[in-house]
Write a protein that holds these residues in place. Structure first.
Motif, PDB file in Angstrom:
ATOM      1  N   THR A 110       8.838 -12.137  11.909  1.00  0.00           N
ATOM      2  CA  THR A 110       7.814 -11.371  11.217  1.00  0.00           C
ATOM      3  C   THR A 110       8.213 -11.009   9.782  1.00  0.00           C
ATOM      4  OG1 THR A 110       8.663  -9.322  12.191  1.00  0.00           O
ATOM      5  CG2 THR A 110       6.851 -10.432  13.351  1.00  0.00           C
ATOM      6  N   ARG A 111       9.407 -11.421   9.360  1.00  0.00           N
ATOM      7  CA  ARG A 111       9.843 -11.194   7.972  1.00  0.00           C
ATOM      8  C   ARG A 111       8.965 -12.027   7.044  1.00  0.00           C
ATOM      9  NH1 ARG A 111      15.515 -12.888   7.881  1.00  0.00           N
ATOM     10  NH2 ARG A 111      15.751 -11.049   9.155  1.00  0.00           N
ATOM     11  N   GLN A 112       8.692 -11.510   5.838  1.00  0.00           N
ATOM     12  CA  GLN A 112       7.854 -12.264   4.918  1.00  0.00           C
ATOM     13  C   GLN A 112       8.255 -12.022   3.463  1.00  0.00           C
ATOM     14  OE1 GLN A 112       4.279  -9.474   6.067  1.00  0.00           O
ATOM     15  NE2 GLN A 112       3.581 -10.872   4.521  1.00  0.00           N
ATOM     16  N   ALA A 113       7.849 -12.959   2.631  1.00  0.00           N
ATOM     17  CA  ALA A 113       8.121 -12.863   1.198  1.00  0.00           C
ATOM     18  C   ALA A 113       7.226 -11.802   0.578  1.00  0.00           C
ATOM     19  CB  ALA A 113       7.880 -14.214   0.529  1.00  0.00           C
ATOM     20  N   GLY A 114       7.768 -11.099  -0.399  1.00  0.00           N
ATOM     21  CA  GLY A 114       6.993 -10.081  -1.088  1.00  0.00           C
ATOM     22  C   GLY A 114       7.243 -10.137  -2.586  1.00  0.00           C
ATOM     23  N   VAL A 115       6.535  -9.297  -3.318  1.00  0.00           N
ATOM     24  CA  VAL A 115       6.730  -9.178  -4.762  1.00  0.00           C
ATOM     25  C   VAL A 115       6.784  -7.700  -5.132  1.00  0.00           C
ATOM     26  CG1 VAL A 115       5.683 -11.357  -5.490  1.00  0.00           C
ATOM     27  CG2 VAL A 115       4.244  -9.361  -5.199  1.00  0.00           C
ATOM     28  N   GLU A 116       7.621  -7.404  -6.111  1.00  0.00           N
ATOM     29  CA  GLU A 116       7.657  -6.085  -6.710  1.00  0.00           C
ATOM     30  C   GLU A 116       7.008  -6.243  -8.080  1.00  0.00           C
ATOM     31  OE1 GLU A 116      11.276  -3.227  -7.097  1.00  0.00           O
ATOM     32  OE2 GLU A 116      11.111  -4.425  -8.942  1.00  0.00           O
ATOM     33  N   VAL A 117       5.872  -5.576  -8.275  1.00  0.00           N
ATOM     34  CA  VAL A 117       5.121  -5.694  -9.515  1.00  0.00           C
ATOM     35  C   VAL A 117       5.265  -4.378 -10.287  1.00  0.00           C
ATOM     36  CG1 VAL A 117       2.857  -6.173 -10.537  1.00  0.00           C
ATOM     37  CG2 VAL A 117       3.457  -7.179  -8.319  1.00  0.00           C
ATOM     38  N   THR A 118       5.853  -4.467 -11.482  1.00  0.00           N
ATOM     39  CA  THR A 118       5.990  -3.287 -12.334  1.00  0.00           C
ATOM     40  C   THR A 118       4.853  -3.300 -13.344  1.00  0.00           C
ATOM     41  OG1 THR A 118       8.387  -3.331 -12.087  1.00  0.00           O
ATOM     42  CG2 THR A 118       7.507  -2.029 -13.910  1.00  0.00           C
ATOM     43  N   VAL A 119       4.086  -2.203 -13.354  1.00  0.00           N
ATOM     44  CA  VAL A 119       2.891  -2.111 -14.194  1.00  0.00           C
ATOM     45  C   VAL A 119       3.041  -0.939 -15.161  1.00  0.00           C
ATOM     46  CG1 VAL A 119       0.377  -1.737 -14.173  1.00  0.00           C
ATOM     47  CG2 VAL A 119       1.475  -3.011 -12.305  1.00  0.00           C
ATOM     48  N   ARG A 120       2.697  -1.191 -16.434  1.00  0.00           N
ATOM     49  CA  ARG A 120       2.577  -0.093 -17.407  1.00  0.00           C
ATOM     50  C   ARG A 120       1.100   0.287 -17.401  1.00  0.00           C
ATOM     51  NH1 ARG A 120       4.940   1.606 -22.671  1.00  0.00           N
ATOM     52  NH2 ARG A 120       6.416  -0.104 -22.454  1.00  0.00           N
ATOM     53  N   LEU A 121       0.834   1.473 -16.885  1.00  0.00           N
ATOM     54  CA  LEU A 121      -0.542   1.943 -16.827  1.00  0.00           C
ATOM     55  C   LEU A 121      -1.042   2.258 -18.229  1.00  0.00           C
ATOM     56  CD1 LEU A 121      -0.174   4.282 -13.733  1.00  0.00           C
ATOM     57  CD2 LEU A 121      -1.168   1.988 -13.781  1.00  0.00           C
ATOM     58  N   ASN A 123      -2.048   4.876 -19.395  1.00  0.00           N
ATOM     59  CA  ASN A 123      -1.579   6.186 -19.862  1.00  0.00           C
ATOM     60  C   ASN A 123      -0.077   6.154 -20.188  1.00  0.00           C
ATOM     61  OD1 ASN A 123      -0.313   6.188 -17.380  1.00  0.00           O
ATOM     62  ND2 ASN A 123      -1.498   7.872 -16.535  1.00  0.00           N
ATOM     63  N   ASP A 124       0.504   4.944 -20.288  1.00  0.00           N
ATOM     64  CA  ASP A 124       1.912   4.682 -20.623  1.00  0.00           C
ATOM     65  C   ASP A 124       2.905   5.064 -19.530  1.00  0.00           C
ATOM     66  OD1 ASP A 124       1.696   3.260 -22.966  1.00  0.00           O
ATOM     67  OD2 ASP A 124       1.682   5.057 -24.230  1.00  0.00           O
ATOM     68  N   GLN A 125       2.446   5.371 -18.334  1.00  0.00           N
ATOM     69  CA  GLN A 125       3.354   5.574 -17.204  1.00  0.00           C
ATOM     70  C   GLN A 125       3.670   4.227 -16.587  1.00  0.00           C
ATOM     71  OE1 GLN A 125       1.189   8.253 -14.607  1.00  0.00           O
ATOM     72  NE2 GLN A 125       2.540   9.936 -15.210  1.00  0.00           N
ATOM     73  N   PHE A 126       4.862   4.110 -15.998  1.00  0.00           N
ATOM     74  CA  PHE A 126       5.247   2.887 -15.289  1.00  0.00           C
ATOM     75  C   PHE A 126       5.134   3.120 -13.794  1.00  0.00           C
ATOM     76  CE2 PHE A 126       7.168   2.111 -19.356  1.00  0.00           C
ATOM     77  CZ  PHE A 126       7.062   0.738 -19.508  1.00  0.00           C
ATOM     78  N   LEU A 127       4.747   2.078 -13.104  1.00  0.00           N
ATOM     79  CA  LEU A 127       4.593   2.139 -11.657  1.00  0.00           C
ATOM     80  C   LEU A 127       5.057   0.809 -11.083  1.00  0.00           C
ATOM     81  CD1 LEU A 127       3.281   3.829  -9.312  1.00  0.00           C
ATOM     82  CD2 LEU A 127       1.228   2.481  -9.713  1.00  0.00           C
ATOM     83  N   ALA A 128       5.895   0.859 -10.064  1.00  0.00           N
ATOM     84  CA  ALA A 128       6.318  -0.364  -9.379  1.00  0.00           C
ATOM     85  C   ALA A 128       5.719  -0.347  -7.974  1.00  0.00           C
ATOM     86  CB  ALA A 128       7.835  -0.453  -9.299  1.00  0.00           C
ATOM     87  N   VAL A 129       5.090  -1.457  -7.595  1.00  0.00           N
ATOM     88  CA  VAL A 129       4.455  -1.575  -6.287  1.00  0.00           C
ATOM     89  C   VAL A 129       5.035  -2.798  -5.583  1.00  0.00           C
ATOM     90  CG1 VAL A 129       2.271  -1.892  -5.057  1.00  0.00           C
ATOM     91  CG2 VAL A 129       2.334  -0.542  -7.161  1.00  0.00           C
ATOM     92  N   VAL A 130       5.469  -2.619  -4.345  1.00  0.00           N
ATOM     93  CA  VAL A 130       5.952  -3.731  -3.531  1.00  0.00           C
ATOM     94  C   VAL A 130       4.871  -4.065  -2.519  1.00  0.00           C
ATOM     95  CG1 VAL A 130       7.681  -4.470  -1.858  1.00  0.00           C
ATOM     96  CG2 VAL A 130       8.367  -3.062  -3.811  1.00  0.00           C
ATOM     97  N   GLN A 131       4.518  -5.339  -2.452  1.00  0.00           N
ATOM     98  CA  GLN A 131       3.512  -5.795  -1.497  1.00  0.00           C
ATOM     99  C   GLN A 131       3.814  -7.230  -1.104  1.00  0.00           C
ATOM    100  OE1 GLN A 131       0.165  -4.938  -4.085  1.00  0.00           O
ATOM    101  NE2 GLN A 131      -0.177  -7.112  -4.479  1.00  0.00           N
ATOM    102  N   ALA A 132       3.177  -7.695  -0.039  1.00  0.00           N
ATOM    103  CA  ALA A 132       3.371  -9.073   0.411  1.00  0.00           C
ATOM    104  C   ALA A 132       2.930 -10.038  -0.671  1.00  0.00           C
ATOM    105  CB  ALA A 132       2.594  -9.329   1.701  1.00  0.00           C
ATOM    106  N   ASP A 133       3.612 -11.159  -0.767  1.00  0.00           N
ATOM    107  CA  ASP A 133       3.252 -12.194  -1.742  1.00  0.00           C
ATOM    108  C   ASP A 133       2.192 -13.080  -1.107  1.00  0.00           C
ATOM    109  OD1 ASP A 133       3.023 -14.102  -3.671  1.00  0.00           O
ATOM    110  OD2 ASP A 133       5.122 -14.720  -3.632  1.00  0.00           O
ATOM    111  N   GLU A 134       0.961 -12.859  -1.498  1.00  0.00           N
ATOM    112  CA  GLU A 134      -0.147 -13.651  -0.963  1.00  0.00           C
ATOM    113  C   GLU A 134      -0.573 -14.734  -1.943  1.00  0.00           C
ATOM    114  OE1 GLU A 134      -3.048 -10.622   0.067  1.00  0.00           O
ATOM    115  OE2 GLU A 134      -2.198 -10.455   2.072  1.00  0.00           O
ATOM    116  N   GLY A 135       0.348 -15.135  -2.814  1.00  0.00           N
ATOM    117  CA  GLY A 135       0.071 -16.220  -3.737  1.00  0.00           C
ATOM    118  C   GLY A 135      -0.761 -15.830  -4.940  1.00  0.00           C
ATOM    119  N   GLU A 136      -0.788 -14.533  -5.282  1.00  0.00           N
ATOM    120  CA  GLU A 136      -1.572 -14.091  -6.435  1.00  0.00           C
ATOM    121  C   GLU A 136      -1.035 -14.665  -7.738  1.00  0.00           C
ATOM    122  OE1 GLU A 136      -0.149 -11.848  -4.313  1.00  0.00           O
ATOM    123  OE2 GLU A 136      -1.638 -10.428  -3.630  1.00  0.00           O
ATOM    124  N   GLY A 137       0.271 -14.889  -7.821  1.00  0.00           N
ATOM    125  CA  GLY A 137       0.872 -15.434  -9.031  1.00  0.00           C
ATOM    126  C   GLY A 137       0.794 -14.476 -10.206  1.00  0.00           C
TER     127      GLY A 137
END
Length: 157
Positions: A110-121, A123-137
């Motif tokens: 049940t292990r799966q590949a994921g991505v950590e996406v760091t976003v600059r909102l 409002n200049d805040q940074f946010l990192a979100v980890v989610q499954a890699d569904e091929g969004e690229g």
């Protein structure tokens, strides 16, 4: 008269089917996968720009199903070894070893590949979100939406 050998093989086959079914129990963790309870619920939406994307590994599930199925298979296999006390010892050892192996098989299946996406909102805040890699690229510099709900955050286009 009941054929013990046939019963053992049927039980072994049933336990193996249960162990294989564990792979289908993984819950979707991607940006486009929603739990049934998330339908028709308002979410906060923010916009931002991707700063970085990093590949990660999402660990698999660890439920009693893998351990129980593995213990059943191991116990049945151990029960076919020897006779008397030796058979009882082999059954116990087989069940313990099978339980450990079944748990490891479930987690690996049940292990799966994921991505950590760091976003600059915006409002200049940074946010990192980890989610499954569904091929969004996702790519740095790309504009995205960040959706937030009670305990759930996801990045999407």
């Amino acid at each position: 008269m009941v054929n013990r050998s046939g019963m053992k093989w049927r039980a072994l086959a049933g336990a193996m089917i249960a162990a294989l079914a564990v792979g289908g129990c993984a819950q979707g963790l991607g940006g486009g996968t929603y739990a049934r309870t998330e339908a028709r619920r308002a979410m906060t939406v923010q916009f931002g720009t991707i700063e970085a994307v990093r590949a990660v590994q999402l660990e698999g599930t660890k439920t009693p199903i893998g351990s129980v199925a593995g213990a059943a298979i191991g116990g049945i296999a151990g029960n076919t070894v020897g006779g008397g006390r030796g058979q009882a010892v082999a059954t116990v050892i087989g069940a313990v070893a099978g339980g450990l192996a079944g748990s490891a098989v479930e987690e690996g299946a049940t292990r799966q590949a994921g991505v950590e996406v760091t976003v600059r909102l915006d409002n200049d805040q940074f946010l990192a979100v980890v989610q499954a890699d569904e091929g969004e690229g996702f790519r740095p510099g790309e504009r995205v939406r960040v959706l937030r709900d009670a305990g759930t955050t996801r990045v999407s286009r």
